[in-house]
Design a protein around this motif. Sequence first.
Motif, PDB file in Angstrom:
ATOM      1  N   LEU A  35     -62.007  34.109  34.359  1.00  0.00           N
ATOM      2  CA  LEU A  35     -61.444  34.945  32.963  1.00  0.00           C
ATOM      3  C   LEU A  35     -60.430  33.511  32.590  1.00  0.00           C
ATOM      4  O   LEU A  35     -59.654  33.348  31.533  1.00  0.00           O
ATOM      5  N   TYR A  36     -60.025  32.293  33.220  1.00  0.00           N
ATOM      6  CA  TYR A  36     -59.413  31.460  32.303  1.00  0.00           C
ATOM      7  C   TYR A  36     -59.544  31.220  31.324  1.00  0.00           C
ATOM      8  O   TYR A  36     -58.527  30.859  31.016  1.00  0.00           O
ATOM      9  N   CYS A  42     -57.496  36.521  28.812  1.00  0.00           N
ATOM     10  CA  CYS A  42     -57.951  37.248  29.509  1.00  0.00           C
ATOM     11  C   CYS A  42     -57.813  38.844  31.105  1.00  0.00           C
ATOM     12  O   CYS A  42     -58.097  39.687  31.298  1.00  0.00           O
ATOM     13  N   GLY A  44     -55.044  39.202  32.252  1.00  0.00           N
ATOM     14  CA  GLY A  44     -53.793  39.059  33.462  1.00  0.00           C
ATOM     15  C   GLY A  44     -52.332  39.106  32.556  1.00  0.00           C
ATOM     16  O   GLY A  44     -52.321  38.543  31.466  1.00  0.00           O
ATOM     17  N   ASN A  45     -51.547  38.650  33.501  1.00  0.00           N
ATOM     18  CA  ASN A  45     -50.165  38.594  33.089  1.00  0.00           C
ATOM     19  C   ASN A  45     -50.289  36.845  33.405  1.00  0.00           C
ATOM     20  O   ASN A  45     -49.240  36.417  34.437  1.00  0.00           O
ATOM     21  N   PHE A  46     -50.415  36.464  32.472  1.00  0.00           N
ATOM     22  CA  PHE A  46     -50.321  34.485  32.594  1.00  0.00           C
ATOM     23  C   PHE A  46     -48.609  34.104  31.966  1.00  0.00           C
ATOM     24  O   PHE A  46     -48.457  35.343  31.381  1.00  0.00           O
ATOM     25  N   ARG A  61     -54.953  40.493  38.985  1.00  0.00           N
ATOM     26  CA  ARG A  61     -56.166  41.148  38.812  1.00  0.00           C
ATOM     27  C   ARG A  61     -57.077  40.603  39.452  1.00  0.00           C
ATOM     28  O   ARG A  61     -58.444  41.406  39.125  1.00  0.00           O
TER      29      ARG A  61
HETATM   30  S1  SF4 Z   1     -53.915  35.331  34.214  1.00  0.00           S
HETATM   31 FE1  SF4 Z   1     -54.821  36.313  35.722  1.00  0.00          FE
HETATM   32  S2  SF4 Z   1     -56.808  37.064  34.683  1.00  0.00           S
HETATM   33 FE2  SF4 Z   1     -55.762  36.670  33.338  1.00  0.00          FE
HETATM   34  S3  SF4 Z   1     -57.093  34.323  33.615  1.00  0.00           S
HETATM   35 FE3  SF4 Z   1     -55.201  34.127  35.178  1.00  0.00          FE
HETATM   36  S4  SF4 Z   1     -55.346  34.853  37.253  1.00  0.00           S
HETATM   37 FE4  SF4 Z   1     -56.738  35.387  35.754  1.00  0.00          FE
END
Ligand code: SF4
Length: 80
Positions: A35-36, A42, A44-46, A61
């Motif tokens: 998902l990057y 994505c 997620g909690n980036f 995630r």
């Molecule tokens: S924040 Fe999480 S879901 Fe998004 S790209 Fe990074 S690892 Fe993947």
Amino acid sequence: MGNYRFFQNKDCEYFPCHKGIPEEDFNCLFCFCPLYSKGQNCGGNFEMTKNNVKSCMNCARPHKRESYDVIMDILRQDLP
Ligand code: SF4
């Protein structure tokens, strides 16, 4: 032991490489998060670093046991 939805590599020196998931449920399948490339979408909690690089240090995630179907669904969605 594993299958195509769940895989663990306990020989990896970094296992488990994210916090917040019980070890028995930690899924190594998405070691490189697919998902990057979705960027902001994505799910997620980036965080974005000061150099504008996406940092996934605190995201767990993709490593949840039950994440396979969720991630595949997100991957199939087109970017807006
Ligand atoms: S924040 Fe999480 S879901 Fe998004 S790209 Fe990074 S690892 Fe993947």
